[in-house]
Design a protein around this motif. Structure first.
Motif, PDB file in Angstrom:
ATOM      1  N   PHE A 293       0.791  -1.239   0.000  1.00 33.53           N
ATOM      2  CA  PHE A 293       0.000   0.000   0.000  1.00 33.53           C
ATOM      3  C   PHE A 293       0.824   1.291   0.000  1.00 33.53           C
ATOM      4  N   ARG A 294       2.157   1.178  -0.059  1.00 35.28           N
ATOM      5  CA  ARG A 294       2.952   2.409  -0.157  1.00 35.28           C
ATOM      6  C   ARG A 294       2.725   3.034  -1.530  1.00 35.28           C
ATOM      7  N   SER A 295       2.455   4.350  -1.522  1.00 36.96           N
ATOM      8  CA  SER A 295       2.198   5.055  -2.778  1.00 36.96           C
ATOM      9  C   SER A 295       2.593   6.521  -2.613  1.00 36.96           C
ATOM     10  N   GLU A 296       2.492   7.256  -3.685  1.00 38.94           N
ATOM     11  CA  GLU A 296       2.808   8.689  -3.626  1.00 38.94           C
ATOM     12  C   GLU A 296       1.844   9.418  -2.691  1.00 38.94           C
ATOM     13  N   ASP A 297       0.587   8.982  -2.700  1.00 38.22           N
ATOM     14  CA  ASP A 297      -0.407   9.609  -1.821  1.00 38.22           C
ATOM     15  C   ASP A 297      -0.302   9.103  -0.382  1.00 38.22           C
ATOM     16  N   ASN A 298       0.313   7.944  -0.212  1.00 39.53           N
ATOM     17  CA  ASN A 298       0.449   7.351   1.131  1.00 39.53           C
ATOM     18  C   ASN A 298       1.892   6.842   1.307  1.00 39.53           C
ATOM     19  N   PRO A 299       2.861   7.796   1.399  1.00 38.51           N
ATOM     20  CA  PRO A 299       4.275   7.413   1.391  1.00 38.51           C
ATOM     21  C   PRO A 299       4.714   6.601   2.611  1.00 38.51           C
ATOM     22  N   PHE A 300       3.975   6.700   3.722  1.00 35.32           N
ATOM     23  CA  PHE A 300       4.357   5.973   4.942  1.00 35.32           C
ATOM     24  C   PHE A 300       3.560   4.679   5.128  1.00 35.32           C
ATOM     25  N   SER A 301       2.773   4.344   4.123  1.00 35.69           N
ATOM     26  CA  SER A 301       1.959   3.119   4.177  1.00 35.69           C
ATOM     27  C   SER A 301       1.078   3.100   5.420  1.00 35.69           C
ATOM     28  N   ASP A 302       0.417   4.214   5.703  1.00 26.85           N
ATOM     29  CA  ASP A 302      -0.473   4.286   6.860  1.00 26.85           C
ATOM     30  C   ASP A 302      -1.781   3.551   6.579  1.00 26.85           C
ATOM     31  N   ILE A 303      -2.494   3.216   7.671  1.00 21.80           N
ATOM     32  CA  ILE A 303      -3.781   2.520   7.558  1.00 21.80           C
ATOM     33  C   ILE A 303      -4.877   3.578   7.496  1.00 21.80           C
ATOM     34  N   LEU A 304      -5.337   3.877   6.316  1.00 20.55           N
ATOM     35  CA  LEU A 304      -6.346   4.923   6.141  1.00 20.55           C
ATOM     36  C   LEU A 304      -7.660   4.510   6.807  1.00 20.55           C
ATOM     37  N   VAL A 305      -8.250   5.443   7.532  1.00 17.77           N
ATOM     38  CA  VAL A 305      -9.507   5.143   8.227  1.00 17.77           C
ATOM     39  C   VAL A 305     -10.583   4.726   7.241  1.00 17.77           C
ATOM     40  N   LYS A 306     -10.644   5.409   6.106  1.00 20.34           N
ATOM     41  CA  LYS A 306     -11.687   5.080   5.124  1.00 20.34           C
ATOM     42  C   LYS A 306     -11.440   3.732   4.450  1.00 20.34           C
ATOM     43  N   GLY A 307     -10.224   3.175   4.646  1.00 21.67           N
ATOM     44  CA  GLY A 307      -9.932   1.868   4.069  1.00 21.67           C
ATOM     45  C   GLY A 307     -10.341   0.713   4.971  1.00 21.67           C
ATOM     46  N   ILE A 308     -10.680   1.002   6.220  1.00 20.71           N
ATOM     47  CA  ILE A 308     -11.094  -0.046   7.167  1.00 20.71           C
ATOM     48  C   ILE A 308     -12.569  -0.367   6.909  1.00 20.71           C
ATOM     49  N   LYS A 309     -12.824  -1.566   6.422  1.00 24.25           N
ATOM     50  CA  LYS A 309     -14.177  -1.941   6.026  1.00 24.25           C
ATOM     51  C   LYS A 309     -14.912  -2.763   7.087  1.00 24.25           C
ATOM     52  N   LYS A 310     -14.149  -3.513   7.870  1.00 27.38           N
ATOM     53  CA  LYS A 310     -14.791  -4.359   8.873  1.00 27.38           C
ATOM     54  C   LYS A 310     -13.808  -4.628  10.016  1.00 27.38           C
ATOM     55  N   VAL A 311     -14.339  -4.643  11.251  1.00 30.99           N
ATOM     56  CA  VAL A 311     -13.523  -4.954  12.422  1.00 30.99           C
ATOM     57  C   VAL A 311     -14.256  -6.026  13.223  1.00 30.99           C
ATOM     58  N   THR A 312     -13.534  -7.100  13.561  1.00 33.47           N
ATOM     59  CA  THR A 312     -14.154  -8.170  14.350  1.00 33.47           C
ATOM     60  C   THR A 312     -13.276  -8.532  15.537  1.00 33.47           C
ATOM     61  N   TYR A 313     -13.952  -9.076  16.563  1.00 31.99           N
ATOM     62  CA  TYR A 313     -13.242  -9.606  17.725  1.00 31.99           C
ATOM     63  C   TYR A 313     -13.860 -10.976  17.998  1.00 31.99           C
ATOM     64  N   GLY A 314     -13.097 -12.023  17.707  1.00 29.91           N
ATOM     65  CA  GLY A 314     -13.684 -13.361  17.756  1.00 29.91           C
ATOM     66  C   GLY A 314     -14.769 -13.459  16.693  1.00 29.91           C
ATOM     67  N   ARG A 315     -15.950 -13.872  17.104  1.00 29.89           N
ATOM     68  CA  ARG A 315     -17.072 -13.970  16.167  1.00 29.89           C
ATOM     69  C   ARG A 315     -17.930 -12.709  16.130  1.00 29.89           C
ATOM     70  N   LYS A 316     -17.549 -11.733  16.954  1.00 29.66           N
ATOM     71  CA  LYS A 316     -18.369 -10.522  17.082  1.00 29.66           C
ATOM     72  C   LYS A 316     -17.889  -9.426  16.127  1.00 29.66           C
ATOM     73  N   THR A 317     -18.814  -8.890  15.330  1.00 32.31           N
ATOM     74  CA  THR A 317     -18.493  -7.773  14.440  1.00 32.31           C
ATOM     75  C   THR A 317     -18.636  -6.464  15.219  1.00 32.31           C
ATOM     76  N   LEU A 318     -17.536  -5.714  15.296  1.00 32.69           N
ATOM     77  CA  LEU A 318     -17.534  -4.461  16.051  1.00 32.69           C
ATOM     78  C   LEU A 318     -17.837  -3.243  15.176  1.00 32.69           C
ATOM     79  N   TYR A 319     -17.449  -3.353  13.914  1.00 32.04           N
ATOM     80  CA  TYR A 319     -17.577  -2.193  13.013  1.00 32.04           C
ATOM     81  C   TYR A 319     -17.637  -2.708  11.592  1.00 32.04           C
ATOM     82  N   GLU A 320     -18.535  -2.150  10.792  1.00 29.13           N
ATOM     83  CA  GLU A 320     -18.617  -2.575   9.392  1.00 29.13           C
ATOM     84  C   GLU A 320     -19.191  -1.457   8.560  1.00 29.13           C
ATOM     85  N   VAL A 321     -18.554  -1.237   7.422  1.00 35.56           N
ATOM     86  CA  VAL A 321     -19.042  -0.223   6.478  1.00 35.56           C
ATOM     87  C   VAL A 321     -20.034  -0.896   5.545  1.00 35.56           C
ATOM     88  N   GLU A 322     -21.229  -0.366   5.492  1.00 37.86           N
ATOM     89  CA  GLU A 322     -22.266  -0.980   4.636  1.00 37.86           C
ATOM     90  C   GLU A 322     -22.092  -0.548   3.183  1.00 37.86           C
TER      91      GLU A 322
END
Length: 335
Positions: free
Chosen positions: A306-335
């Protein structure tokens, strides 16, 4: 072993000044009015002494600490915790409980409430209200402080009972406590002394000036917070961290991350996520550092992908996080 009966008898005995206890002595000393040099009726200092040097009981003491005050007229003992009394404390705690003793904190609280009342009256005056209306501060600074406060609160379980805004540095001494116990009207004098004295950190301003300025700033900030507008990425950050914080023991969460045509599964360290304040998130173009990735292998893979000219430090963009889970539980999901 000291008993409540022994300690009560000692407090009420006008002729007795010393009570021997294990590894020390308790002293009872008359409180003296500094203005008249006369005894303050019915009020005594109660002190603890670890051991004495010399042949007479009151000659020289190696270590004397204020244990409390006793108001004989009301049969009320006000105590001050001495943490160096390791041997004496355990047995004395029971005595304090059975006596219904009052901690010095209650006297401090009475003074602070009186300061609060006086200041709140001043805050209602026209010149303060006009200063609030005219106050101009950078909204971005208010926003950063607001977001950090909200994010921090997600992960904090402790609560502050009285609030930092009321934590006035009154610096009461033993004599002030004596005067308060003897005459509750003395609180007005302590309020005057506090407000007119110089602040601890700003030598050219009084505590009154400092508190008025603080109030004006806080009110301007609250006015901003009532009308705050958050962008989509702000809302994502708050939703993401709020949901993660609900799993109290989570150390790692699994994330589905998508950027462009690439999709990866990541294990992210929760502490790294929650310790990245809003200022850093914005500085990184609304992104978490890739250091939040749990393993070095995963991190290196992510950086290469994911390193690119727009993201030179290869950071984890917030808008790129689509789903977050803990075990079987979904904590966050972009519809």
């Amino acid at each position: 072993m000291i008993t409540t009966k022994e300690f009560t008898a000692f407090l009420q005995d006008n002729t007795r000044q010393i009570l021997p206890v294990e590894n020390g002595n308790v002293l009872k000393l008359k409180a003296i009015d500094k203005e008249t040099n006369e005894n303050i009726a019915n009020i005594s200092y109660i002190c603890y002494v670890d051991f004495a040097i010399g042949v007479t009981p009151l000659s020289t003491y190696n270590k004397t600490e204020l244990l409390g005050l006793y108001d004989k007229s009301k049969q009320q003992f006000y105590y001050h915790r001495i943490y160096s009394m390791f041997e004496f404390n355990p047995e004395f705690n029971k005595v304090l409980e059975e006596l219904g003793a009052t901690h010095f904190k209650s006297l401090n609280r009475m003074v602070k409430k009186a300061i609060d009342k006086r200041l709140n009256s001043i805050y209602e005056e026209t010149f303060v209200k006009r200063a609030i209306e005219c106050r101009k501060d950078p909204e971005e600074e208010f926003k950063k402080a607001f977001m950090d406060k909200v994010i921090t609160s997600f992960f904090e379980t402790g609560t502050t009972v009285y609030g930092s805004d009321n934590d006035y540095l009154t610096k009461l001494d033993a004599y002030d406590y004596v005067k308060l116990v003897n005459d509750k009207e003395y609180v007005s004098e302590l309020v005057d002394n506090y407000l007119s004295s110089k602040g601890s950190f700003v030598s050219d301003k009084t505590n009154l000036d400092i508190n008025i300025e603080k109030h004006i700033y806080n009110q301007a900030k609250l006015k901003f917070e009532r009308n705050i507008e958050l962008n989509d990425e702000d809302e994502m950050i708050l939703s993401l961290l709020k949901n993660i914080s609900k799993v109290k023991n989570a150390r790692t969460v699994k994330v589905v991350y998508e950027q462009g045509h690439n999709v990866v599964d990541l294990d992210l360290d929760v502490d790294q996520l929650r310790n990245c304040n809003y200022r850093n998130l914005v500085f990184r173009n609304y992104a978490f550092s890739s250091y939040a990735i749990k393993t070095r292998k995963e991190e290196n893979y992510f950086r290469q992908m994911f390193r690119s000219e727009d993201n030179p430090f290869s950071d984890i963009l917030v808008k790129g996080i689509k789903k977050v889970t803990y075990g079987r539980k979904t904590l966050y999901e972009v519809e």
